[in-house]
Design an enzyme around this catalytic site. Structure first.
Site, PDB file in Angstrom:
ATOM      1  N   ASP A 133       2.330   3.412   2.620  1.00 20.82           N
ATOM      2  CA  ASP A 133       1.360   4.365   2.502  1.00 20.82           C
ATOM      3  C   ASP A 133       1.963   5.548   2.214  1.00 20.82           C
ATOM      4  OD1 ASP A 133      -1.179   5.201   2.356  1.00 20.82           O
ATOM      5  OD2 ASP A 133      -1.469   5.503   4.413  1.00 20.82           O
ATOM      6  N   GLU A 192     -10.968   4.492   7.182  1.00 24.55           N
ATOM      7  CA  GLU A 192     -10.017   5.163   7.727  1.00 24.55           C
ATOM      8  C   GLU A 192     -10.367   6.113   8.648  1.00 24.55           C
ATOM      9  OE1 GLU A 192      -6.788   6.552   4.821  1.00 24.55           O
ATOM     10  OE2 GLU A 192      -5.459   6.740   6.462  1.00 24.55           O
ATOM     11  N   HIS A 228       1.557   5.355  -1.927  1.00 21.81           N
ATOM     12  CA  HIS A 228       0.765   6.499  -2.998  1.00 21.81           C
ATOM     13  C   HIS A 228       2.109   7.069  -3.580  1.00 21.81           C
ATOM     14  CE1 HIS A 228      -3.048   6.604  -1.364  1.00 21.81           C
ATOM     15  NE2 HIS A 228      -2.492   5.979  -0.253  1.00 21.81           N
ATOM     16  N   GLN A 274      -9.743   9.487  -4.919  1.00 28.73           N
ATOM     17  CA  GLN A 274      -9.354  10.255  -3.501  1.00 28.73           C
ATOM     18  C   GLN A 274     -10.476  11.145  -3.243  1.00 28.73           C
ATOM     19  OE1 GLN A 274      -6.052  10.882  -1.433  1.00 28.73           O
ATOM     20  NE2 GLN A 274      -8.063  11.131  -0.446  1.00 28.73           N
ATOM     21  N   HIS A 318      -9.073   1.874  -0.016  1.00 26.44           N
ATOM     22  CA  HIS A 318      -9.321   2.370   1.279  1.00 26.44           C
ATOM     23  C   HIS A 318     -10.568   2.369   2.060  1.00 26.44           C
ATOM     24  CE1 HIS A 318      -5.747   4.308  -0.649  1.00 26.44           C
ATOM     25  NE2 HIS A 318      -5.319   5.068   0.395  1.00 26.44           N
ATOM     26  N   HIS A 377       0.978  -1.203  -0.092  1.00 24.26           N
ATOM     27  CA  HIS A 377       0.091  -0.173  -0.134  1.00 24.26           C
ATOM     28  C   HIS A 377       0.914   1.323   0.096  1.00 24.26           C
ATOM     29  CE1 HIS A 377      -3.815   2.084   0.730  1.00 24.26           C
ATOM     30  NE2 HIS A 377      -3.042   3.034   1.185  1.00 24.26           N
TER      31      HIS A 377
END
Ligand code: FE2
Length: 428
Positions: free
Chosen positions: A311, A215, A61, A154, A212, A59
């Site tokens: 992450d 969270e 970005h 997102q 996701h 995971h």
């Protein structure tokens, strides 16, 4: 049997085997056994130290990485300010800058023995500049790093105008995994609706799902239940991952006792991101302050595969990080209180074999016939590797040396004592 190209001598393996030689031919592992009689043009004495398959980050970005400070720093350090800051940065993103930062991070990763990454890519901007840049990076790093891309909305597929269309366009361009962010949609109902729509999209296209999911510190954020249910309804067992799952930390124990068997039955995978969630969660708490990481030991006890992800690294959400999966596992071990020997080994597996399974990596491992992707660590076993965040002495990809780091060692000059060189923090 053809002569091997490379033999690693006297290695210790993560499963505890000692004194093993590993022969490599044509980029694959040819043999693993003590004292192999064969010789090779390249031989490396591992001196009883640990040889592991490479680290895998399930995971990340990569489109946001190394953007720390652009256009400003996240002052509060919260998730929501991070998302707002990413929104400010997005209009300024260019293909060239995205590629340059991502390639720089991949260099760090290789140096750390991290040779496979699943990265979420923001699909919210209709220009899809992030998507095109990460597909470009994927092609460029392919000879030395497996990069898997997730279409990540997102701003929410339902909440943001054109959100679903943009995500579908990203899949059409070649992004391999369907992402989502149900807890960021406007309502719980729309969050559940987004899970249904995205799972149906994945089922139609034969793609995996990695969302996701939950969270948040809200114990009533229960989208993982919908995700597991949709997985079963659509026959997606073994192809669906819930990332973060932090609300589970705060959920009622009775509800979790029902949820975990549901997840196990649906064969849903879980990814915890300890560095990020120990810093982002519990921000509305005074004291006691919740840790916020999902329930890792409990999921493992139910047979749910769990990986740990990095992450973020030097981006709007997290100002630290260095592509070191041992750092990630070290933090997870502490936050989850996984301090017994078996639990510590599970933490090592959560950054190696478990994410390799979740990503569906082909030819991963130390079995004969696997890719010769290997990491020699300055440690005697996985627990010492975690304790020391051990130096990755050598990293091979397909049997070719791609990174080397000198051993960590200090020289001591103590009063009343003879000078000592090569002092390392090992008891081995
Ligand atoms: Fe994430």
């Amino acid at each position: 049997m053809p002569q091997p190209d490379l033999i690693l001598r006297n290695a210790r393996l993560p499963d505890g085997r000692e004194g093993c030689d590993i022969a490599v031919a044509d980029g694959r592992i040819q043999a693993v056994a003590p004292a192999l009689p064969a010789t090779a043009p390249q031989e490396v004495d591992c001196a009883g130290q640990l040889v592991s398959p490479p680290f895998v980050d399930a995971h990340f970005h990569l489109d946001a990485t190394l953007s720390y400070g652009i256009p400003r720093i996240n002052a509060s350090g919260t998730l929501l300010e991070g998302i707002a800051l990413w929104g400010e940065l997005k209009p300024r993103l260019t293909h060239e800058a995205l590629v340059e930062r991502a390639l720089a991070y991949c260099d760090w990763a290789v140096g750390r023995g991290l040779l496979a990454i699943r990265s979420h890519v923001d699909t919210s901007d209709p220009r899809l500049v992030t998507v095109e840049a990460m597909l470009d990076v994927q092609r460029r790093v392919a000879p030395y790093l497996d990069l898997q891309l997730v279409a990540f909305p997102q701003d929410g597929v339902l909440r943001s105008p054109g959100g679903l269309d943009n995500l579908i366009r990203a899949l059409d361009l070649g992004v391999q995994v369907v992402g989502g962010i149900p807890h960021f949609e406007r309502t719980m109902a729309e969050g559940a609706e987004s899970v249904r729509i995205l799972c149906e999209l994945a089922a139609e296209r034969g793609l995996p799902v990695d969302m996701h999911c939950d969270e948040t510190d809200d114990p009533l954020s229960r989208h993982i239940e919908t995700l597991a249910c949709e997985t079963q309804r659509l026959g997606l067992q073994g192809r669906v991952t819930g990332s973060h799952l932090t609300s589970m930390h705060s959920m009622d124990n009775y509800y979790v006792s029902k949820l975990l068997p549901l997840m196990a039955e649906a064969q849903v995978y879980a990814i915890a991101n300890p560095l990020i969630n120990i810093t982002l969660q519990g921000r509305h708490d005074t004291y006691p302050k919740r840790r916020g990481m999902t329930r890792v030991p409990e999921m493992l006890a139910h047979g749910i595969p769990v990986a740990f992800g990095q992450d973020c690294c030097m981006d709007p959400w997290y100002s630290l990080g260095s592509g070191d999966m041992l750092d990630v596992a070290h933090m997870a071990l502490h936050v989850a209180q996984m301090t017994g020997p078996a639990a510590m080994r599970q933490c090592f597996e959560a950054v190696t074999t478990a994410p390799a399974r979740i990503l569906g990596l082909d030819g991963y491992g130390l079995e004969v016939g696997c890719h010769a992707d290997l990491v020699l660590l300055q440690a005697r076993d996985p627990i010492e590797a975690l304790r020391l965040r051990a130096t990755r002495l050598k990293v091979w990809r397909r049997g070719r040396l791609v990174a080397e780091t000198p051993p960590a060692a200090a020289s001591l000059r103590l009063p009343g004592r003879p000078a000592a060189t090569g002092f390392a923090l090992s008891r081995g």
